[in-house]
Design a protein around this motif. Structure first.
Motif, PDB file in Angstrom:
ATOM      1  N   LYS A  32       0.848  -1.197   0.000  1.00 51.06           N
ATOM      2  CA  LYS A  32       0.000   0.000   0.000  1.00 51.06           C
ATOM      3  C   LYS A  32       0.878   1.240   0.000  1.00 51.06           C
ATOM      4  N   ASP A  34       0.731   5.213   0.374  1.00 52.56           N
ATOM      5  CA  ASP A  34      -0.084   6.339   0.842  1.00 52.56           C
ATOM      6  C   ASP A  34       0.684   7.650   0.689  1.00 52.56           C
ATOM      7  N   ASN A 153      -3.156  15.060  -7.287  1.00 49.77           N
ATOM      8  CA  ASN A 153      -3.671  13.749  -7.676  1.00 49.77           C
ATOM      9  C   ASN A 153      -3.733  13.572  -9.192  1.00 49.77           C
ATOM     10  N   LYS A 157       1.825  10.186 -11.379  1.00 44.81           N
ATOM     11  CA  LYS A 157       1.646   8.963 -12.156  1.00 44.81           C
ATOM     12  C   LYS A 157       2.092   7.763 -11.328  1.00 44.81           C
ATOM     13  N   LEU A 158       1.333   6.686 -11.390  1.00 43.99           N
ATOM     14  CA  LEU A 158       1.630   5.504 -10.589  1.00 43.99           C
ATOM     15  C   LEU A 158       2.850   4.760 -11.131  1.00 43.99           C
ATOM     16  N   LYS A 177      -3.073   0.021  -8.474  1.00 37.23           N
ATOM     17  CA  LYS A 177      -4.456   0.468  -8.672  1.00 37.23           C
ATOM     18  C   LYS A 177      -4.819   1.497  -7.608  1.00 37.23           C
ATOM     19  N   ILE A 178      -5.403   2.597  -8.048  1.00 36.30           N
ATOM     20  CA  ILE A 178      -5.851   3.624  -7.107  1.00 36.30           C
ATOM     21  C   ILE A 178      -7.043   3.097  -6.322  1.00 36.30           C
ATOM     22  N   SER A 181      -8.690   6.479  -0.296  1.00 31.52           N
ATOM     23  CA  SER A 181      -7.594   6.916   0.561  1.00 31.52           C
ATOM     24  C   SER A 181      -7.681   6.284   1.948  1.00 31.52           C
ATOM     25  N   MET A 197      -3.704  10.476  -1.237  1.00 33.91           N
ATOM     26  CA  MET A 197      -3.875   9.576  -2.380  1.00 33.91           C
ATOM     27  C   MET A 197      -3.339   8.213  -1.981  1.00 33.91           C
ATOM     28  N   THR A 198      -3.976   7.129  -2.425  1.00 37.02           N
ATOM     29  CA  THR A 198      -3.552   5.774  -2.062  1.00 37.02           C
ATOM     30  C   THR A 198      -3.656   4.861  -3.273  1.00 37.02           C
ATOM     31  N   TRP A 199      -2.646   4.038  -3.468  1.00 34.76           N
ATOM     32  CA  TRP A 199      -2.766   2.947  -4.438  1.00 34.76           C
ATOM     33  C   TRP A 199      -2.189   1.670  -3.861  1.00 34.76           C
TER      34      TRP A 199
END
Length: 431
Positions: A32, A34, A153, A157-158, A177-178, A181, A197-199
């Motif tokens: 995760k 964050d 956000n 970019k992830l 994957k987003i 939060s 923001m969390t992915w």
């Protein structure tokens, strides 16, 4: 062309099937990410690794996490871990980033580092317990300060192409994957805060990808039969047969011979099965309402101490475990209607460390099980386990027709019906 497509489909299905474990169907490692705050050119993030596997933990020398940046990101600083390489940071003047590589590789810090380098759930040398064994130790985390990454956000970019070694291969990670939060509670539990923001990234394990041979085997014996069923020959492959060491070899007295190598290459004791680990299941005694089993785990690797070891066993009578004498035990219920699997692991500070091969390289316990008269029987191998896992890898069991059998019944391999009928007809014809 049709055959090629069919072969590819079978290969894909087979690879997914290998990654699915029927005893731990939801087991995975979830990473995760964050975003906690924005900076002038990026963000500060907390990266947390959750080992949701019930009986597979990450052993020494620990996890190694890698990914590919989507843009030209750099890591300004890290707390609780470090990257293995800095990369080319020659274009920066003044402050030099911690890492400028497009594909950074991160490892955990060792225990005992200064407090200003530590972070929550860090600094365990990358060792992470299994969730089924100790949820409080099944978490590892660190903090990153990322630059040149965007400050909202919409501009962040992830990262891509996540890889996880734990410590060797076997894990396959999906795309980031987003997700909603993450919420956090303050220490006084009166205020709730939220990540910006969390992915998530999910990694699953496949023993097929980890190694081409098993890493453990099972031998069997019982009080009602003098025959001991050994591990199958070359159960773990015999590629190390030429380099194995005999138990009385002078090499074992050399200084540093027991030190593990970086690639975890084993130095095995010479055996017919050539496995690092052997699990022995002995049906010891039979009482009116109970029966007793002795479980022994032997380490044949002169270079490896197994800390936080875990043994998962599937047997139909584990739903009636009465007492486990010198291991800790937890029932494992992957399917709510079936309770036939349990996890055995060492007692803390007593036998939770399985020493390298030698006189002290074994641990053992006895298990007392209550009989269920509707299902209890010693016939046809019922008293022996269906599946055995050591540290999350399935062990090779002997062929069923070699199991110790009751003395008042013929072994299955000798009961050949066609041969019996032919002999009877021949006898009648001659007579």
């Amino acid at each position: 062309m049709r055959y090629v497509i069919s072969a590819l489909c079978v290969l894909v299905l087979f690879s997914y099937a290998c990654a699915y474990d029927p005893l731990d169907p939801t087991g995975n490692i979830t990473i995760k990410w964050d975003v906690m705050s924005w900076t002038a050119d990026g963000y500060v993030a907390t990266v947390t690794m959750y080992n949701f596997q019930m009986f597979r933990h990450i052993i020494q020398p620990g996890w190694t996490l890698g990914w590919t940046w989507a843009k030209k990101e750099v890591i300004w600083s890290v707390v609780g871990s470090q990257t293995t390489e800095q990369g080319d940071c020659s274009k920066f003047k003044g402050n030099i980033p911690h890492c400028c590589k497009k594909t950074p590789t991160v490892v955990d810090l060792l225990p005992g580092v200064p407090y200003n380098q530590q972070f929550t759930n860090c600094c365990k040398g990358g060792v992470v317990a299994a969730w089924g064994q100790d949820p409080s130790q099944a978490i590892s985390s660190f903090q990153l300060s990322v630059g040149q990454a965007g400050t909202s956000n919409k501009t962040v970019k992830l990262p891509k192409n996540f890889t996880l070694l734990a410590p060797g291969p076997g894990y396959t990670c999906g795309p980031a994957k987003i997700v909603p939060s993450t919420n956090f509670l303050t220490p006084d539990k009166r205020r709730k805060t939220q990540a910006l923001m969390t992915w998530n990234v999910t990694c699953t394990y496949s023993q097929f990808l980890a190694r081409k041979n098993p890493s453990c085997c099972v031998s069997l014996s019982s009080f009602y039969n003098d025959t001991i069923t050994p591990c199958p020959s070359c159960a773990c492959g015999c590629q190390n047969k030429k380099n194995c060491v005999k138990s009385d070899s002078k090499i074992l007295s050399m200084v540093g011979v027991h030190t593990p190598k970086k690639d975890n290459e084993p130095m095995l004791q010479c055996t017919h099965h050539m496995c690092p680990i052997r699990v022995h299941w002995h049906v010891k005694q039979n009482y009116k309402d109970y029966w007793r089993v002795k479980i022994a785990i032997t380490n044949f690797n002169y270079r490896m101490n197994y800390s936080l070891w875990a043994l998962a066993i599937q047997h139909p009578n584990l739903n009636n475990v009465t007492q486990v004498f010198s291991f800790d035990y937890k029932p494992l219920v992957p399917y709510e209607s079936i309770n036939d699997t349990g996890i055995f692991f060492g007692m803390k500070y007593f036998n939770d460390l399985l020493m390298e091969a030698g006189p002290t390289g074994n641990v053992q316990s006895e298990v007392l099980l209550q009989k269920n008269m509707d299902t209890f029987t010693f016939k046809q191998g019922w008293a022996f386990p269906h599946k055995v896992y050591f540290n999350g890898d399935e062990c090779m069991l002997p062929p069923p027709d070699t199991y110790p059998f009751l003395p008042n019944s013929a072994p299955a391999r000798l009961l050949a019906l066609p041969a019996f009928i032919f002999s009877l007809l021949f006898f009648l014809a001659v007579w």
